[in-house]
Motif scaffolding. Structure first.
Motif, PDB file in Angstrom:
ATOM      1  N   LEU A  68     104.152 -42.459  23.969  1.00 34.25           N
ATOM      2  CA  LEU A  68     103.646 -41.147  23.567  1.00 34.25           C
ATOM      3  C   LEU A  68     103.913 -40.103  24.645  1.00 34.25           C
ATOM      4  O   LEU A  68     104.291 -38.961  24.344  1.00 34.25           O
ATOM      5  N   LYS A  69     103.748 -40.481  25.891  1.00 34.68           N
ATOM      6  CA  LYS A  69     104.028 -39.550  26.988  1.00 34.68           C
ATOM      7  C   LYS A  69     105.511 -39.226  27.063  1.00 34.68           C
ATOM      8  O   LYS A  69     105.910 -38.099  27.366  1.00 34.68           O
ATOM      9  N   HIS A  70     106.356 -40.221  26.780  1.00 29.84           N
ATOM     10  CA  HIS A  70     107.806 -40.013  26.780  1.00 29.84           C
ATOM     11  C   HIS A  70     108.224 -39.022  25.703  1.00 29.84           C
ATOM     12  O   HIS A  70     109.062 -38.150  25.936  1.00 29.84           O
ATOM     13  N   VAL A  71     107.628 -39.146  24.531  1.00 23.61           N
ATOM     14  CA  VAL A  71     108.020 -38.317  23.399  1.00 23.61           C
ATOM     15  C   VAL A  71     107.344 -36.951  23.433  1.00 23.61           C
ATOM     16  O   VAL A  71     107.963 -35.917  23.163  1.00 23.61           O
ATOM     17  N   TRP A  72     106.054 -36.935  23.734  1.00 23.28           N
ATOM     18  CA  TRP A  72     105.280 -35.693  23.714  1.00 23.28           C
ATOM     19  C   TRP A  72     104.577 -35.470  25.059  1.00 23.28           C
ATOM     20  O   TRP A  72     103.339 -35.544  25.150  1.00 23.28           O
ATOM     21  N   PRO A  73     105.338 -35.209  26.123  1.00 20.26           N
ATOM     22  CA  PRO A  73     104.723 -35.045  27.451  1.00 20.26           C
ATOM     23  C   PRO A  73     103.758 -33.864  27.522  1.00 20.26           C
ATOM     24  O   PRO A  73     102.853 -33.852  28.363  1.00 20.26           O
ATOM     25  N   GLU A  74     103.964 -32.870  26.650  1.00 22.68           N
ATOM     26  CA  GLU A  74     103.102 -31.692  26.671  1.00 22.68           C
ATOM     27  C   GLU A  74     101.782 -31.919  25.939  1.00 22.68           C
ATOM     28  O   GLU A  74     100.853 -31.109  26.033  1.00 22.68           O
ATOM     29  N   MET A  75     101.668 -33.005  25.206  1.00 23.71           N
ATOM     30  CA  MET A  75     100.445 -33.282  24.451  1.00 23.71           C
ATOM     31  C   MET A  75      99.297 -33.614  25.403  1.00 23.71           C
ATOM     32  O   MET A  75      99.491 -34.382  26.361  1.00 23.71           O
ATOM     33  N   PRO A  76      98.102 -33.081  25.187  1.00 20.40           N
ATOM     34  CA  PRO A  76      96.957 -33.421  26.041  1.00 20.40           C
ATOM     35  C   PRO A  76      96.707 -34.929  26.065  1.00 20.40           C
ATOM     36  O   PRO A  76      96.801 -35.601  25.024  1.00 20.40           O
ATOM     37  N   GLN A  77      96.366 -35.444  27.229  1.00 20.20           N
ATOM     38  CA  GLN A  77      96.172 -36.886  27.370  1.00 20.20           C
ATOM     39  C   GLN A  77      95.104 -37.438  26.436  1.00 20.20           C
ATOM     40  O   GLN A  77      95.291 -38.524  25.859  1.00 20.20           O
ATOM     41  N   PRO A  78      93.981 -36.744  26.209  1.00 24.10           N
ATOM     42  CA  PRO A  78      92.990 -37.287  25.263  1.00 24.10           C
ATOM     43  C   PRO A  78      93.552 -37.480  23.849  1.00 24.10           C
ATOM     44  O   PRO A  78      93.169 -38.430  23.158  1.00 24.10           O
ATOM     45  N   ARG A  79      94.440 -36.580  23.434  1.00 21.24           N
ATOM     46  CA  ARG A  79      95.034 -36.719  22.102  1.00 21.24           C
ATOM     47  C   ARG A  79      95.964 -37.928  22.063  1.00 21.24           C
ATOM     48  O   ARG A  79      95.968 -38.678  21.084  1.00 21.24           O
ATOM     49  N   ARG A  80      96.748 -38.134  23.136  1.00 23.34           N
ATOM     50  CA  ARG A  80      97.615 -39.321  23.185  1.00 23.34           C
ATOM     51  C   ARG A  80      96.770 -40.597  23.157  1.00 23.34           C
ATOM     52  O   ARG A  80      97.132 -41.583  22.500  1.00 23.34           O
ATOM     53  N   ALA A  81      95.650 -40.586  23.860  1.00 22.24           N
ATOM     54  CA  ALA A  81      94.765 -41.756  23.879  1.00 22.24           C
ATOM     55  C   ALA A  81      94.197 -42.027  22.489  1.00 22.24           C
ATOM     56  O   ALA A  81      94.080 -43.185  22.064  1.00 22.24           O
ATOM     57  N   GLU A  82      93.855 -40.956  21.774  1.00 19.89           N
ATOM     58  CA  GLU A  82      93.327 -41.118  20.413  1.00 19.89           C
ATOM     59  C   GLU A  82      94.382 -41.733  19.490  1.00 19.89           C
ATOM     60  O   GLU A  82      94.079 -42.632  18.698  1.00 19.89           O
ATOM     61  N   ILE A  83      95.625 -41.259  19.593  1.00 20.49           N
ATOM     62  CA  ILE A  83      96.698 -41.797  18.754  1.00 20.49           C
ATOM     63  C   ILE A  83      96.925 -43.271  19.066  1.00 20.49           C
ATOM     64  O   ILE A  83      97.072 -44.103  18.159  1.00 20.49           O
ATOM     65  N   ALA A  84      96.948 -43.616  20.363  1.00 22.78           N
ATOM     66  CA  ALA A  84      97.158 -45.016  20.755  1.00 22.78           C
ATOM     67  C   ALA A  84      96.044 -45.903  20.209  1.00 22.78           C
ATOM     68  O   ALA A  84      96.295 -47.016  19.715  1.00 22.78           O
ATOM     69  N   THR A  85      94.812 -45.423  20.275  1.00 18.03           N
ATOM     70  CA  THR A  85      93.664 -46.186  19.772  1.00 18.03           C
ATOM     71  C   THR A  85      93.794 -46.440  18.272  1.00 18.03           C
ATOM     72  O   THR A  85      93.641 -47.573  17.800  1.00 18.03           O
ATOM     73  N   ARG A  86      94.099 -45.399  17.525  1.00 17.43           N
ATOM     74  CA  ARG A  86      94.197 -45.535  16.077  1.00 17.43           C
ATOM     75  C   ARG A  86      95.438 -46.336  15.676  1.00 17.43           C
ATOM     76  O   ARG A  86      95.443 -47.018  14.652  1.00 17.43           O
ATOM     77  N   CYS A  87      96.476 -46.260  16.502  1.00 21.79           N
ATOM     78  CA  CYS A  87      97.679 -47.074  16.255  1.00 21.79           C
ATOM     79  C   CYS A  87      97.335 -48.558  16.316  1.00 21.79           C
ATOM     80  O   CYS A  87      97.742 -49.342  15.451  1.00 21.79           O
TER      81      CYS A  87
END
Length: 302
Positions: A68-87
């Motif tokens: 997620l960081k590789h693809v969307w580095p500008e995305m806020p970290q909490p949002r990336r964490a939420e996506i990873a959790t739901r994934c």
């Protein structure tokens, strides 16, 4: 002559075999426990188990966050964490759904497929024209196959054999339970796959994992090695190439079954990029439903 002593297997081989054996025992235990539960509770239970325990222990959460960081580095970290959790939750739900060989197909028989690809699929069946249905590790891809099989479509598939042979043996049985022949990747499996296609059959391919020495195409805005075999087969055997998706709904157990319009025949790279673009749009719309746990991008090989 002196009696020859039997050669001992290398310790590493025996250790690997033991890990596979006991790892499979754990998996089978979880499956049996889950299958004893009512369907909705079963799906929630395994989703939560993978989300909170198995996924993090296997390193899947860390890999998802890195992707997620590789693809969307500008995305806020909490949002990336939420996506990873739901994934991870979706991954667990999909796993036990696919082992619910009676309940899941029965539920999917009630889901009506939609989209412009349905008319094309029907026309191909009437004409005896082969069809390659293509998707990624998104939502639950088996939801679509189960829905179509319930409507009289015989749909086979090509699968990647698991490294754990004990797990692979019952994993294949779950694939076969949804209807249609399944073929392992490799020379023997591909021969059966092609034979089924030449006879006007319908087959499912997943194309969104890294393949060594495959062409580099754009996927979610990043270069990624992508297999073009689905497009090559479609051109070689005049088969329709149809993207499809089983999109998990808010209740966590039902699906929107979408059959997109066939990709026009042109050349393998153009057609495969169209598949990448289709999947990218779905991932951007529902990022938590794509399996971010795969090693999709490997910069050192690009």
């Amino acid at each position: 002559m002196p009696e020859q002593k039997p050669q001992k297997k290398p310790a590493s081989s025996l250790g690997r075999r033991a890990r596979h054996y006991f790892g499979n025992l754990l998996i089978v235990g979880i499956i049996r426990l889950a299958l004893a539960l009512p369907y909705r509770l079963r799906v929630r239970f395994v989703g939560a188990l993978v989300q909170h325990v198995l996924g993090p222990l296997a390193g899947y959460r860390g890999r998802a966050l890195a992707n997620l960081k590789h693809v969307w580095p500008e995305m806020p970290q909490p949002r990336r964490a939420e996506i990873a959790t739901r994934c991870l939750n979706n991954l667990g739900r999909s796993f036990i759904e696919n082992y619910s060989s009676q309940d899941f197909p029965a539920r999917m028989a009630e889901a009506t497929p939609r989209g412009p690809g349905m008319a094309a699929l029907q026309e191909a069946r009437e004409a005896g024209r082969p069809v390659i249905l293509v998707t990624g590790h998104f939502g639950n891809y088996e939801a679509v196959r189960a829905s179509l099989v319930a409507r009289g479509y015989d749909i086979g598939g090509l699968y990647r054999e698991m490294k754990n042979p004990y797990f692979n043996a019952h994993y294949v049985k779950t694939l076969e339970a949804f209807g249609g022949p399944v073929f392992p990747q490799g020379r023997r499996g591909t021969a059966g796959f092609v034979r089924h296609l030449k006879q006007g059959g319908r087959l499912v391919l997943l194309f969104d994992q890294h393949v060594i020495r495959a062409p580099i195409l754009d996927f979610i805005g990043k270069p990624a090695r992508t297999a073009i075999s689905a497009a090559e087969l479609a051109l070689r055997y005049d088969a329709l190439l149809i993207p499809f998706y089983g999109i998990r709904q808010e209740d966590g157990v039902s699906f929107d079954v979408v059959i997109e319009a066939p990709v026009p025949h042109s050349d393998p790279l153009t057609m495969t990029q169209a598949l990448n673009d289709s999947l990218t749009a779905r991932v951007e719309e529902n990022p938590e439903q794509w399996f971010w746990v795969h090693r999709r991008w490997r910069p050192h090989e690009t």
